[in-house]
Design a protein around this motif. Structure first.
Motif, PDB file in Angstrom:
ATOM      1  N   LYS A  96       7.086  -5.635  -7.174  1.00 19.27           N
ATOM      2  CA  LYS A  96       6.078  -5.847  -6.136  1.00 19.27           C
ATOM      3  C   LYS A  96       5.884  -4.573  -5.341  1.00 19.27           C
ATOM      4  CE  LYS A  96       6.675  -7.836  -2.080  1.00 19.27           C
ATOM      5  NZ  LYS A  96       6.936  -8.828  -1.009  1.00 19.27           N
ATOM      6  N   ARG A  98       3.785  -3.013  -1.846  1.00 17.13           N
ATOM      7  CA  ARG A  98       2.947  -3.209  -0.655  1.00 17.13           C
ATOM      8  C   ARG A  98       1.975  -2.037  -0.616  1.00 17.13           C
ATOM      9  NH1 ARG A  98       1.631  -7.515   2.475  1.00 17.13           N
ATOM     10  NH2 ARG A  98       1.220  -6.882   4.619  1.00 17.13           N
ATOM     11  N   ARG A 100      -1.920  -0.126  -0.062  1.00 19.46           N
ATOM     12  CA  ARG A 100      -3.241  -0.027   0.560  1.00 19.46           C
ATOM     13  C   ARG A 100      -4.190   0.605  -0.438  1.00 19.46           C
ATOM     14  NH1 ARG A 100      -2.152   2.210   5.292  1.00 19.46           N
ATOM     15  NH2 ARG A 100      -2.463   0.311   6.504  1.00 19.46           N
ATOM     16  N   GLU A 101      -5.221  -0.126  -0.786  1.00 18.38           N
ATOM     17  CA  GLU A 101      -6.228   0.432  -1.688  1.00 18.38           C
ATOM     18  C   GLU A 101      -7.146   1.376  -0.924  1.00 18.38           C
ATOM     19  OE1 GLU A 101      -8.389  -1.910  -4.622  1.00 18.38           O
ATOM     20  OE2 GLU A 101      -7.148  -3.632  -4.075  1.00 18.38           O
ATOM     21  N   LYS A 104      -9.966   0.285   1.769  1.00 22.86           N
ATOM     22  CA  LYS A 104      -9.559  -0.953   2.410  1.00 22.86           C
ATOM     23  C   LYS A 104      -8.679  -0.632   3.610  1.00 22.86           C
ATOM     24  CE  LYS A 104      -9.764  -4.376  -1.276  1.00 22.86           C
ATOM     25  NZ  LYS A 104      -9.005  -5.441  -1.988  1.00 22.86           N
ATOM     26  N   GLU A 107      -3.005  -3.498   4.118  1.00 21.11           N
ATOM     27  CA  GLU A 107      -2.140  -3.498   2.938  1.00 21.11           C
ATOM     28  C   GLU A 107      -2.089  -4.897   2.329  1.00 21.11           C
ATOM     29  OE1 GLU A 107       1.229  -0.148   4.057  1.00 21.11           O
ATOM     30  OE2 GLU A 107       1.527  -2.223   4.673  1.00 21.11           O
ATOM     31  N   ASP A 108      -1.873  -4.948   1.042  1.00 26.41           N
ATOM     32  CA  ASP A 108      -1.679  -6.210   0.343  1.00 26.41           C
ATOM     33  C   ASP A 108      -0.479  -6.094  -0.583  1.00 26.41           C
ATOM     34  OD1 ASP A 108      -5.190  -6.658   0.158  1.00 26.41           O
ATOM     35  OD2 ASP A 108      -3.777  -7.943   1.243  1.00 26.41           O
ATOM     36  N   ASP A 109       0.055  -7.246  -0.932  1.00 23.66           N
ATOM     37  CA  ASP A 109       1.137  -7.270  -1.923  1.00 23.66           C
ATOM     38  C   ASP A 109       0.550  -7.398  -3.316  1.00 23.66           C
ATOM     39  OD1 ASP A 109       3.361  -9.232   0.166  1.00 23.66           O
ATOM     40  OD2 ASP A 109       3.244  -7.055  -0.138  1.00 23.66           O
ATOM     41  N   TYR A 110       1.020  -6.542  -4.217  1.00 26.18           N
ATOM     42  CA  TYR A 110       0.589  -6.596  -5.614  1.00 26.18           C
ATOM     43  C   TYR A 110       1.822  -6.801  -6.483  1.00 26.18           C
ATOM     44  CZ  TYR A 110      -3.889  -4.792  -4.056  1.00 26.18           C
ATOM     45  OH  TYR A 110      -5.095  -4.638  -3.427  1.00 26.18           O
TER      46      TYR A 110
END
Length: 121
Positions: A96, A98, A100-101, A104, A107-110
């Motif tokens: 996983k 954390r 930031r694209e 955007k 931040e998101d979890d991928y």
């Protein structure tokens, strides 16, 4: 779009070693924390190890002293070296990030797709 791709799983005898890697790619502006989780059949996904961007690590008690997490920020890659493996380490391992694209604000979890680790007794 961001992708995390794991590699390195497999079958090993108890007491053996395996090394996992997870590379993040795509429209990445920055990566904060990264980690490895695992899920055994019939059990909830659990944290195995995590590492901050600065290299501070955290481990589940069950793997302390046996597993080592590391990362290469220049390659957007996180690694998990697993030594002295036990049958109870058998699970699907997920990484996983954390992330930031670009373009955007938050931040998101991928998550990666998972890689099977099987330890035979």
């Amino acid at each position: 779009q961001v992708q995390l791709v794991e590699s390195g799983g497999g079958l090993v005898q108890a007491g053996g070693s395996l090394s996992l890697s997870c590379a993040a790619s795509g429209s990445i502006f920055s990566i904060n924390g990264m980690g490895w989780y695992r899920q055994a059949p019939g059990k909830q996904r659990e944290l195995v190890a995590a590492i901050t961007r600065g290299g501070i690590t955290n481990y589940a008690n069950s793997v302390k002293g046996r597993f080592t997490i590391s990362r290469d920020n220049t390659k957007n890659t996180v690694y998990l070296q697993m030594n002295n493996l036990k049958p109870e380490d058998t699970a699907v391992y997920y990484c996983k990030g954390r992330i930031r694209e670009r373009l955007k604000g938050a931040e998101d979890d991928y998550w990666g797709q998972g890689t099977q680790v099987t330890v035979s007794s």
